[in-house]
Design an enzyme around this catalytic site. Structure first.
Site, PDB file in Angstrom:
ATOM      1  N   GLU A 156       4.548  21.594  21.388  1.00  0.00           N
ATOM      2  CA  GLU A 156       5.511  21.587  20.057  1.00  0.00           C
ATOM      3  C   GLU A 156       6.410  20.305  21.179  1.00  0.00           C
ATOM      4  OE1 GLU A 156       8.746  24.174  19.121  1.00  0.00           O
ATOM      5  OE2 GLU A 156       6.874  25.466  19.839  1.00  0.00           O
ATOM      6  N   ARG A 199      18.505  32.390  21.706  1.00  0.00           N
ATOM      7  CA  ARG A 199      18.424  31.764  20.857  1.00  0.00           C
ATOM      8  C   ARG A 199      18.233  33.194  19.803  1.00  0.00           C
ATOM      9  NH1 ARG A 199      12.954  28.322  21.921  1.00  0.00           N
ATOM     10  NH2 ARG A 199      13.809  26.141  21.283  1.00  0.00           N
ATOM     11  N   SER A 201       1.404  26.462  25.615  1.00  0.00           N
ATOM     12  CA  SER A 201       2.575  26.704  25.425  1.00  0.00           C
ATOM     13  C   SER A 201       3.472  28.024  25.369  1.00  0.00           C
ATOM     14  CB  SER A 201       2.285  26.217  23.510  1.00  0.00           C
ATOM     15  OG  SER A 201       3.566  26.466  23.131  1.00  0.00           O
ATOM     16  N   ASP A 202       4.952  26.905  25.568  1.00  0.00           N
ATOM     17  CA  ASP A 202       5.658  28.248  25.576  1.00  0.00           C
ATOM     18  C   ASP A 202       5.945  29.346  24.551  1.00  0.00           C
ATOM     19  OD1 ASP A 202       5.177  28.438  28.452  1.00  0.00           O
ATOM     20  OD2 ASP A 202       7.372  27.125  28.846  1.00  0.00           O
ATOM     21  N   ASP A 262       5.742  16.996  26.781  1.00  0.00           N
ATOM     22  CA  ASP A 262       7.625  16.010  26.817  1.00  0.00           C
ATOM     23  C   ASP A 262       8.735  16.785  27.282  1.00  0.00           C
ATOM     24  OD1 ASP A 262       7.258  18.116  24.751  1.00  0.00           O
ATOM     25  OD2 ASP A 262       8.390  17.407  23.753  1.00  0.00           O
ATOM     26  N   ASP A 311       0.806  20.376  26.126  1.00  0.00           N
ATOM     27  CA  ASP A 311       1.840  21.047  25.198  1.00  0.00           C
ATOM     28  C   ASP A 311       1.407  21.069  23.774  1.00  0.00           C
ATOM     29  OD1 ASP A 311       4.425  22.238  25.325  1.00  0.00           O
ATOM     30  OD2 ASP A 311       5.110  20.065  24.784  1.00  0.00           O
ATOM     31  N   GLU A 323       8.488  20.607  16.643  1.00  0.00           N
ATOM     32  CA  GLU A 323       9.520  21.371  17.175  1.00  0.00           C
ATOM     33  C   GLU A 323       9.669  22.316  16.413  1.00  0.00           C
ATOM     34  OE1 GLU A 323      10.723  22.101  20.746  1.00  0.00           O
ATOM     35  OE2 GLU A 323       9.467  20.119  21.204  1.00  0.00           O
TER      36      GLU A 323
END
Length: 199
Positions: A9, A46, A90-91, A152, A7, A15
């Site tokens: 972030e 968001r 990663s997203d 994480d 991952d 982050e």
């Protein structure tokens, strides 16, 4: 043949949304996949907050330009890449990640894309594929790779549990408590040793 899937972030860099929440003075934007397992729900929320405050890509990129990798992250990644293949799953979005990848020495990154209007407003996003981390790990396995993963957040759990070995890194107390069978680490040397052991 092994490949390590990491991952980004919270593992290699801070982050992004938390940094932007602090810089913009909008604390509610600090919610991440550590807090909300449903990524589509989180992103829709968001984008609504950004619209409400008249903020767009330019403002987020200005904050990202000031973000540095977590202490020791580049050295960890550099050493790991000398002993095995590594890909970052990663997203995040390519429009966010470029300056961070430069600071990490340009590792391979699979992520998503933002849809941005002419005025810089973020109008939507395009996921690379459904369940992108698990789907990618399964695809790598179908190509003959044994996968080892570390992350994480909630959205990392499927890829962590799907491979030859998996680890939590700098995760939350709640996730660690809910998944006690997954080895958890807080420092890069310990994670590197665990990955070397799995290789």
């Amino acid at each position: 043949m092994n490949i390590v899937c990491l991952d980004m972030e919270g593992v290699l860099v801070p982050e992004i949304w938390i940094a932007f929440a602090q810089a913009s003075g909008i604390p509610e934007l600090s919610r991440t996949t550590r807090d909300e397992p449903d990524y589509d729900k989180l992103m829709a929320w968001r984008l609504g907050v950004l619209r409400e405050h008249g903020l767009g890509l330019r403002e987020i990129q200005a904050v990202i330009a000031k973000i540095d990798p977590l202490p020791g992250a580049k050295e960890f990644l550099d050493e790991l890449r000398t002993i095995t293949q590594v890909v970052i799953l990663s997203d995040t979005f390519e429009q966010f990640a470029k300056p961070l990848m430069a600071k990490l020495g340009w590792p391979a990154l699979f992520c998503n894309t933002l849809e941005v209007g002419p005025d810089g407003a973020i109008t939507g996003y395009k996921m690379r594929c459904l369940h992108s981390k698990l789907t990618t790990v399964r695809a790598l396995q179908s190509c003959g790779f044994d996968t080892i993963a570390a992350g994480d957040s909630f959205n990392d759990l499927a890829m962590i549990q799907a491979g030859k070995a998996g680890f939590l890194f700098k995760s939350t107390p709640q996730i660690k408590a809910d998944y006690p069978h997954i080895p958890a680490f807080e420092e890069f040397p310990a994670l590197l040793d665990a990955i070397k052991g799995a290789l």
